[in-house]
Write a protein that holds these residues in place. Structure first.
Motif, PDB file in Angstrom:
ATOM      1  N   CYS A 120       0.852  -1.184   0.000  1.00 41.58           N
ATOM      2  CA  CYS A 120       0.000   0.000   0.000  1.00 41.58           C
ATOM      3  C   CYS A 120       0.890   1.236   0.000  1.00 41.58           C
ATOM      4  CB  CYS A 120      -0.951   0.009   1.202  1.00 41.58           C
ATOM      5  SG  CYS A 120      -0.151  -0.308   2.788  1.00 41.58           S
ATOM      6  N   TYR A 150      -1.393  -2.763   9.091  1.00 39.83           N
ATOM      7  CA  TYR A 150      -2.569  -2.963   8.237  1.00 39.83           C
ATOM      8  C   TYR A 150      -2.655  -1.926   7.126  1.00 39.83           C
ATOM      9  CZ  TYR A 150      -4.413   0.401  11.715  1.00 39.83           C
ATOM     10  OH  TYR A 150      -4.591   1.464  12.562  1.00 39.83           O
ATOM     11  N   PHE A 151      -3.444  -2.271   6.104  1.00 39.36           N
ATOM     12  CA  PHE A 151      -3.734  -1.358   5.007  1.00 39.36           C
ATOM     13  C   PHE A 151      -5.155  -0.841   5.168  1.00 39.36           C
ATOM     14  CE2 PHE A 151      -4.040  -5.814   3.467  1.00 39.36           C
ATOM     15  CZ  PHE A 151      -5.409  -5.915   3.314  1.00 39.36           C
ATOM     16  N   ALA A 155      -5.308  -1.217  -1.569  1.00 39.11           N
ATOM     17  CA  ALA A 155      -4.091  -2.016  -1.418  1.00 39.11           C
ATOM     18  C   ALA A 155      -3.964  -2.965  -2.603  1.00 39.11           C
ATOM     19  CB  ALA A 155      -4.121  -2.811  -0.115  1.00 39.11           C
ATOM     20  N   ILE A 157      -2.907  -6.635  -3.489  1.00 42.06           N
ATOM     21  CA  ILE A 157      -2.828  -7.868  -2.700  1.00 42.06           C
ATOM     22  C   ILE A 157      -2.721  -9.086  -3.614  1.00 42.06           C
ATOM     23  CG2 ILE A 157      -3.930  -9.207  -0.855  1.00 42.06           C
ATOM     24  CD1 ILE A 157      -5.623  -6.793  -0.184  1.00 42.06           C
ATOM     25  N   ASP A 177     -10.735  -3.856   6.479  1.00 44.18           N
ATOM     26  CA  ASP A 177      -9.377  -3.890   5.929  1.00 44.18           C
ATOM     27  C   ASP A 177      -8.335  -4.223   7.005  1.00 44.18           C
ATOM     28  OD1 ASP A 177     -10.214  -2.977   3.224  1.00 44.18           O
ATOM     29  OD2 ASP A 177     -10.731  -1.151   4.309  1.00 44.18           O
ATOM     30  N   PRO A 178      -8.337  -3.542   8.172  1.00 45.63           N
ATOM     31  CA  PRO A 178      -7.419  -3.942   9.245  1.00 45.63           C
ATOM     32  C   PRO A 178      -7.630  -5.379   9.715  1.00 45.63           C
ATOM     33  CG  PRO A 178      -8.214  -1.730   9.645  1.00 45.63           C
ATOM     34  CD  PRO A 178      -9.025  -2.271   8.502  1.00 45.63           C
ATOM     35  N   SER A 181      -5.994  -7.545   7.234  1.00 43.37           N
ATOM     36  CA  SER A 181      -4.552  -7.353   7.401  1.00 43.37           C
ATOM     37  C   SER A 181      -4.021  -8.179   8.562  1.00 43.37           C
ATOM     38  CB  SER A 181      -4.247  -5.874   7.654  1.00 43.37           C
ATOM     39  OG  SER A 181      -4.710  -5.058   6.606  1.00 43.37           O
ATOM     40  N   TYR A 182      -4.756  -8.169   9.656  1.00 43.25           N
ATOM     41  CA  TYR A 182      -4.356  -8.927  10.848  1.00 43.25           C
ATOM     42  C   TYR A 182      -4.270 -10.417  10.528  1.00 43.25           C
ATOM     43  CZ  TYR A 182      -4.534 -10.781  15.627  1.00 43.25           C
ATOM     44  OH  TYR A 182      -4.261 -11.454  16.796  1.00 43.25           O
ATOM     45  N   ARG A 185      -1.229 -11.240   8.376  1.00 37.70           N
ATOM     46  CA  ARG A 185       0.035 -11.252   9.119  1.00 37.70           C
ATOM     47  C   ARG A 185       0.158 -12.456  10.050  1.00 37.70           C
ATOM     48  NH1 ARG A 185       0.681  -7.991  12.618  1.00 37.70           N
ATOM     49  NH2 ARG A 185      -1.290  -6.843  12.750  1.00 37.70           N
ATOM     50  N   ILE A 191       2.862  -7.052   5.232  1.00 40.41           N
ATOM     51  CA  ILE A 191       2.188  -5.951   4.546  1.00 40.41           C
ATOM     52  C   ILE A 191       3.187  -4.805   4.494  1.00 40.41           C
ATOM     53  CG2 ILE A 191       0.283  -4.297   4.634  1.00 40.41           C
ATOM     54  CD1 ILE A 191      -1.235  -6.481   6.254  1.00 40.41           C
ATOM     55  N   ARG A 193       4.215  -0.893   3.359  1.00 41.34           N
ATOM     56  CA  ARG A 193       3.742   0.432   2.945  1.00 41.34           C
ATOM     57  C   ARG A 193       4.921   1.238   2.408  1.00 41.34           C
ATOM     58  NH1 ARG A 193      -0.774   2.982   4.093  1.00 41.34           N
ATOM     59  NH2 ARG A 193      -1.201   1.603   5.859  1.00 41.34           N
TER      60      ARG A 193
END
Length: 338
Positions: A120, A150-151, A155, A157, A177-178, A181-182, A185, A191, A193
């Motif tokens: 991102c 997180y993004f 993003a 992906i 989105d978070p 992301s979690y 990961r 992720i 940036r």
């Protein structure tokens, strides 16, 4: 630099509801990206618009339009619908009220290697000086660079990663989105940036009621996701949840305690200092975000106040747990019922 013949196919999934003001410009920005046009495949997932969003999207040749017509849409439903309708190695997710930077794909793709699942970049407000709300929004789009937690809504992906994680949570009204992301990961992926510009966004906020609603949804997301992962080793958003709760409750507890011990004036001073603690960080924000003094003060004032509608969102999620009545977005209204 990536050689022409190695450019991967990218599915660009745009989601929106009643986005006729933005959808044409968003699609155009993707079509005009500095990337081989035959390698870009655009999907517009409409959550249930009652305006001309679908009509405008269908006016572009080669655009795949998915009409959910959902009475209770969520961003996750829209993103998953776009994700499932086509199969390409990479997916770029966009909100309809954004404009893609023309060089984004060329800047992002070199980072998509090894165990990097998503890349991102920076998001900027289109009209940062329009009003207080836009100024604050532009500041809040600044995140850490490099490996990150997180993004947001935009993003790039890997398809395989989305398959592994089961896509987006379709029940979340905010924070999808978070949450994804979690989960990405937790499977060992990174992720990443980068500082490169990814999108320009139009917050389009002019009323205090919109500000309150946005903060309310943020608080609801902090509570729902924070409590969901509270027992995990990495307690996603538990800190934010506790910060909001303490920020609202502690000043009141100070006032109550001071009244009990008979020193209300001192309690009032301490409660004021506690409630407006972010104001004392004004010059730190000025240096950290390269802001003018007035902008830094407004941001600090925003941080002092925003926790109250956020706490209302926290309480709304607690009500959901107790009563089993989830918060829902309002979406598609069948013709004749408008």
């Amino acid at each position: 630099m990536i050689e022409q013949e190695t450019y991967p196919d990218i599915a660009v999934v745009i989601i929106g509801i009643n986005a006729e003001r933005y959808i044409s410009e968003c699609i155009t920005s993707v079509l005009e990206a500095e990337y081989p046009s035959d390698k870009l495949h655009i999907v517009f997932a409409d959550g249930g618009s009652n305006d001309r969003s679908v009509e405008l999207a269908k006016g572009f040749e080669g655009i795949h339009v998915v009409e959910l017509k959902d009475p209770f849409p969520t961003p996750g439903k829209g993103r998953n619908a776009g994700f499932h309708v086509v199969r390409y190695p990479l997916f770029q997710f966009l909100d309809a009220d954004t404009i893609l930077h023309p060089e984004w794909f060329k800047k992002a793709l070199p980072y998509m290697k090894d165990n990097v699942a998503a890349v991102c970049g920076t998001r900027k407000e289109r009209y940062p000086d329009k009003n207080f709300y836009h100024t604050i929004g532009n500041i809040e789009w600044r995140y850490e660079e490099g490996p990150c937690r997180y993004f947001g809504g935009e993003a790039l992906i890997q398809r395989d990663v989305l398959d592994q994680c089961g896509g987006y949570d379709e029940d979340l009204v905010a924070g999808e989105d978070p949450d994804l992301s979690y989960r990405i990961r937790q499977k060992g992926w990174i992720i990443y940036r980068i500082k490169e510009e990814m999108t320009t966004h139009d917050l389009n906020m002019t009323r205090f009621r919109q500000y309150l609603k946005r903060a309310f949804r943020t608080g609801h997301a902090y509570a729902e996701i924070g409590l969901r992962y509270a027992r995990n080793k990495e307690k996603m958003w538990v800190r934010e949840l506790l910060r909001i709760t303490a920020g609202v409750c502690v000043p009141w507890l100070i006032l109550i305690l001071s009244a009990v011990i008979g020193n209300f004036c001192l309690g009032l001073i301490l409660a004021f200092v506690t409630a407006f603690r972010p104001l004392w960080k004004t010059f730190r924000f000025k240096r950290e975000f390269n802001l003018t003094t007035p902008a830094a003060f407004l941001y600090a004032l925003h941080l002092s106040f925003v926790i109250y509608p956020q706490f209302a969102g926290v309480l709304r999620y607690i009500y959901t747990l107790i009563a089993g009545s989830p918060l829902r977005n309002k979406g598609y209204i069948p013709e004749g019922n408008v």
